[in-house]
Design a protein around this motif. Sequence first.
Motif, PDB file in Angstrom:
ATOM      1  N   LEU B 571       3.244 -18.617   4.311  1.00 12.53           N
ATOM      2  CA  LEU B 571       2.777 -17.089   4.392  1.00 12.53           C
ATOM      3  C   LEU B 571       1.385 -16.967   4.693  1.00 12.53           C
ATOM      4  O   LEU B 571       0.882 -16.308   5.522  1.00 12.53           O
ATOM      5  CB  LEU B 571       3.681 -15.962   3.534  1.00 12.53           C
ATOM      6  N   ASP B 572       0.764 -17.618   3.900  1.00  6.77           N
ATOM      7  CA  ASP B 572      -0.604 -17.712   4.008  1.00  6.77           C
ATOM      8  C   ASP B 572      -1.126 -18.376   5.266  1.00  6.77           C
ATOM      9  O   ASP B 572      -1.995 -17.863   6.068  1.00  6.77           O
ATOM     10  CB  ASP B 572      -1.397 -18.786   2.889  1.00  6.77           C
ATOM     11  N   LYS B 573      -0.373 -19.381   5.668  1.00 14.91           N
ATOM     12  CA  LYS B 573      -0.524 -20.202   6.771  1.00 14.91           C
ATOM     13  C   LYS B 573      -0.399 -19.149   8.166  1.00 14.91           C
ATOM     14  O   LYS B 573      -1.413 -19.042   8.869  1.00 14.91           O
ATOM     15  CB  LYS B 573       0.254 -21.230   7.255  1.00 14.91           C
ATOM     16  N   MET B 574       0.565 -18.374   7.992  1.00 14.37           N
ATOM     17  CA  MET B 574       0.808 -17.512   8.999  1.00 14.37           C
ATOM     18  C   MET B 574      -0.363 -16.098   9.102  1.00 14.37           C
ATOM     19  O   MET B 574      -0.886 -16.054  10.094  1.00 14.37           O
ATOM     20  CB  MET B 574       2.212 -16.329   8.338  1.00 14.37           C
ATOM     21  N   GLU B 575      -0.843 -15.868   7.843  1.00 10.43           N
ATOM     22  CA  GLU B 575      -1.917 -14.918   7.756  1.00 10.43           C
ATOM     23  C   GLU B 575      -2.884 -15.702   8.279  1.00 10.43           C
ATOM     24  O   GLU B 575      -3.869 -14.819   8.995  1.00 10.43           O
ATOM     25  CB  GLU B 575      -2.059 -14.391   6.456  1.00 10.43           C
ATOM     26  N   ASN B 576      -3.338 -16.765   7.994  1.00  8.70           N
ATOM     27  CA  ASN B 576      -4.603 -17.369   8.476  1.00  8.70           C
ATOM     28  C   ASN B 576      -4.351 -17.556  10.052  1.00  8.70           C
ATOM     29  O   ASN B 576      -5.537 -17.351  10.841  1.00  8.70           O
ATOM     30  CB  ASN B 576      -4.802 -18.802   8.088  1.00  8.70           C
ATOM     31  N   ALA B 577      -3.246 -18.014  10.457  1.00  5.82           N
ATOM     32  CA  ALA B 577      -3.041 -18.010  11.963  1.00  5.82           C
ATOM     33  C   ALA B 577      -3.151 -16.616  12.479  1.00  5.82           C
ATOM     34  O   ALA B 577      -3.308 -16.447  13.955  1.00  5.82           O
ATOM     35  CB  ALA B 577      -1.647 -18.633  12.379  1.00  5.82           C
ATOM     36  N   ASN B 578      -3.133 -15.566  11.800  1.00  2.00           N
ATOM     37  CA  ASN B 578      -3.521 -14.277  12.517  1.00  2.00           C
ATOM     38  C   ASN B 578      -4.802 -13.663  12.500  1.00  2.00           C
ATOM     39  O   ASN B 578      -4.917 -12.575  12.566  1.00  2.00           O
ATOM     40  CB  ASN B 578      -2.214 -13.120  11.787  1.00  2.00           C
ATOM     41  N   ILE B 579      -5.592 -14.570  11.970  1.00  2.00           N
ATOM     42  CA  ILE B 579      -6.984 -13.997  12.131  1.00  2.00           C
ATOM     43  C   ILE B 579      -7.512 -14.287  13.375  1.00  2.00           C
ATOM     44  O   ILE B 579      -7.330 -15.476  13.845  1.00  2.00           O
ATOM     45  CB  ILE B 579      -7.767 -14.943  11.003  1.00  2.00           C
ATOM     46  N   PRO B 580      -7.906 -13.278  13.994  1.00  2.00           N
ATOM     47  CA  PRO B 580      -8.542 -13.459  15.520  1.00  2.00           C
ATOM     48  C   PRO B 580      -9.550 -14.501  15.496  1.00  2.00           C
ATOM     49  O   PRO B 580     -10.273 -14.645  14.656  1.00  2.00           O
ATOM     50  CB  PRO B 580      -9.281 -12.164  15.617  1.00  2.00           C
ATOM     51  N   SER B 581      -9.065 -15.247  16.503  1.00  2.00           N
ATOM     52  CA  SER B 581     -10.142 -16.618  16.716  1.00  2.00           C
ATOM     53  C   SER B 581     -10.059 -16.809  18.477  1.00  2.00           C
ATOM     54  O   SER B 581      -9.165 -16.624  18.930  1.00  2.00           O
ATOM     55  CB  SER B 581      -9.429 -17.795  16.016  1.00  2.00           C
TER      56      SER B 581
END
Lengths: 200, 908
Positions: B571-581
Amino acid sequence: MAKKTYDLLFKLLLIGDSGVGKTCVLFRFSDDAFNTTFISTIGIDFKIKTVELQGKKIKLQIWDTAGQERFHTITTSYYRGAMGIMLVYDITNGKSFENISKWLRNIDEHANEDVERMLLGNKCDMDDKRVVPRGKGEQIAREHGIRFFETSAKANINIEKAFLTLAEDILRKTPVKEPNSENVDISSGGGVTGWKSKCC
Amino acid sequence: MDQSVAIQETLAEGEYCIIAVQGVLCEGDSRQSRLLGLIRYRLEHGGQEHALFLYTHRRMAITGDDVSLDQIVPVSRDFTLEEVSPGGELYVLGSDVTVQLDTAELNLIFHLPFGSHTRMFLQEVARACPGFDPATPDPEFQWLSRYRCTQQEPPLPCWNSASGIRIGGGGSHFDDLRPNGKGLLVDQSSRGQDKPENLLTRQTKSKSEITDMVRSSTITVSDKAHILTMQKFGLRDTIVKSRLVQKEEDYTYIQNFRFFVGTYNVNGQSPKECLQPWLSHGIQAPDVYCVGFQELDLSKEAFFFHDTPKEEEWFKAVSESLHPDAKYAKVKLIRLVGIMLLLYVKEEHAAHISEVGAETVGTGIMGRMGNKGGVAIRFQFHNTSICVVNSHLAAHTEEYERRNQDYKDICSRMQFCQVDPSLPPLTISKHDVILWLGDLNYRIEELDVEKVKKLIEEKDFQTLYAYDQLKTQVAAKAVFEGFTEGELTFQPTYKYDTGSDEWDTSEKCRAPAWCDRILWKGKNITQLSYQSHMALKTSDHKPVSSVFDIGVRVVKEELYRKTLEEIVRSLDKMENANIPSVSLSKREFHFQNVKYMQLRVESFTIHNGQVPCQFEFINKPDEESYCKQWLNANPSKGFLLPDAAMDIELQVFVNKTTATKLSSGEDKIEDILVLHLDRGKDYFLSVSGNYLPSCFGTPIHTLCYMRDPVSDLSLETVRELTLMPLGIEDDGSHLEKPMKIPKELWIMVDYLYRNAVQQEDLFQQPGLRLEFEHIRDCLDTGMIDTLSNSPTSNHSVAEALLLFLESLPEPVICYSAYHNCLECSGNYTASKQVISTLPTFHKNVFHYLMEFLQELLKNSAKNHLDENILASIFGSLLLRNPAGHQKLEMVEKKKAQEFIHQFLCNSP
């Protein structure tokens, strides 16, 4: 019935000279991985990681800053609001250690007064290239009353410990409103009253 | 869906449900759904009274059957229903509305759903309040008396139907039962209701559901326990929970536990004999006891009033006859008139029992009453959900369809509230293991009594079983679909003469039947025995028992922890992947040799990642704009869809405002831009370069000291000379003697004098940009010949002259003299006096220009210029308001023109 997914949010900041491994430290902690290619951070990056400490779900939002000198005036503006700052140097790079006092001054000038600080001597796996003795790191940390760890993002030494310790130190200072149900004495619950049908 | 319709069905004549809303009743830490109906009653003499009726209900109430009255709160004078802000929490738009109901006797808190319906409800209630007008009589609420005497509401299918009395130190006992390390990362958290625990801790076991040890204490029922498992569920928690369910096999293993299931129709009798032959006949002590009774009490009292002494009698009888080799804890007792179900577990398992729920469904008279129906207890044992149902279905041989219907009604109406009120209630079928016992009342058909008895005597149960209604109904898929029953190897358990093993000798002379049955549904269930117990003679039925080994999912703590950790990480990974970049095609921009008024552009591309993002260049601390004045980003903000790209132009343009400081070294072509992504990262963009100083933007006196072209001078010299103070006079201290006027001014004026005095519309036609750049370069490099020889239009040179005057950091008539000039405008002598006070170089330039302009006026026949035109063009260039760049006001402008006008009309 608030939709809340964590108890607390801690904002942490990684600072230190360019090339000391701030991004790698963060990458190791957040993704448990290590990348040998050096890509200088030009800007501000962040990652989150949820940890549990003392029964509380804590979302750590960790900000990784550009270490290059030319960005210092800008990066210091990100200090405000950080609850914890990890100041990183490279044990194989004397200059990065000499700059510690400058970084500490930066913290004094720009960060919140009660910010929790921590000193990390990174790359401790490269003992053969060490130029900063462990004792020197310990000494400067002691002088400033802050915690110190020697870490290695590459060999995964003390990374998790450092973050959790910092988070714990912040948690200790955070006034947490204890829910009163913590102290509910179930044996004293003399049944629910007052809402049974009073018409019967 | 208007739920007031359902309420209306239950109301008497004259009562009208104005509006209903579904809310959550908050009592301490408990949350229970209630339907709130505002009921109006019209009085005979006119006028009306109101009351708030609170109902427990099934799902969304559609008919009157779905609601049952729990409480009535008359809307009296002391009645208030007010919105309150939940303690300490910030108001969140769209969140529930918390209301407080107050009367003299009680105080209730409800959460009502956000929205207009709740608003309307609150308005209607406010309107219903009698107010304080002493003229209106106090409401008497006589119409409510009918609710006071009727006790015949169907039993409340709610948590608090039990009395909630607790005797002895049950609480501490519960603590003793806590296994070590149960709470995973943090144990203590699981008890705090306020904390949204269990993201990292497993579903909290509500251990306190298990009450005191049966052998050591009296009846204890507490329903507070589920309160402790109340949690706040967030989206993230929900995801964690569902993933845990998906991955259950990763961290659990199947362990067999021995279940004793018994059913006994006691025909209204009190226990007279020891129940051990039924309950403790095995060698091994069962882990779980599920014991059901029917016809516990046949008296009218039990039917109409809910209390019966039989409950405790039989409970004690069972408790005393449990297997002597183990200690048992009572988990739950539930009873509907004569149908009672008891659940016990071995003491050591108590800690692994959680989420205990119990409900009843009456299917008797009017399809509601409790003489027939079912009761059920559901619980979680380790990680397996179990539902035990005890039912007493309709009687009489021919009524098998009625029995089928009763079964279906029990299945559809038996609903267990979940801990999270936002989740739909659980039904029987939603459990891993279902154990169904009871007097199902299915009979033996098509055989006469004698034939039946003969087959029984021959122990030909197989032949007899073919005529069993339950067998045929199950085969026809009319009832108990998916359930299994063990082989019947015992003789029918009904009907005997009480106190004997003799078949019914009464008038009715009922045919023997297997009324009392035990069925199951679920995986990993092995029936070890299925038998009746002839030794017990209290009733006209014989008790039946079955022992099962049931495979229960037991959690392996380490594996559970690991699985949980993996889920949280993902879930953390998902959240990190959802940080705009985004990625930028270029981050360093170099602008070399930037010239005055030369537009320079560098572009780069923003490539977005997988998350839609909003980007913007943001201000750096203590700065008013996101970049220096000579720089501009276009566009400076925007929105990008996933995988989209956008080109951004960085434009450098040095004009009169920025040139001087760049020449003097006070500013540099150097900047850092911060490209900020909303909810995301920041990117730094570095801009660097150098500016080539020009005569444009350089002070008059500086230019006078520059005997060489600007480009031939070192940057250091340019800087020094640019920073030279304005009022400097030639005192001979400088190495080189200064010129009287800037040579660049002379070059342009000379050019115009030689080529353009007769030029039509001079100073009024725009020049060409390219030609301007050429003129600028000629002036800065001193290549005067190039200027003269190339075909440069007069208009371009004229415009360059105007731009030159405009770019002067200090205007020809110094700022300090500005106001004096305006004052004496119209007075030529005074005006001349003011001019004479200007610094020498400025004075020189002024006179030089005036002479040139007068020269132009001599050719006005050709160039169509006159004093007014020139005064208006040069007035605002030579005289500039020191206050800044704002446009001159008309009056000032006029005066400035007039001032210049004088010098054009008069010879010096």
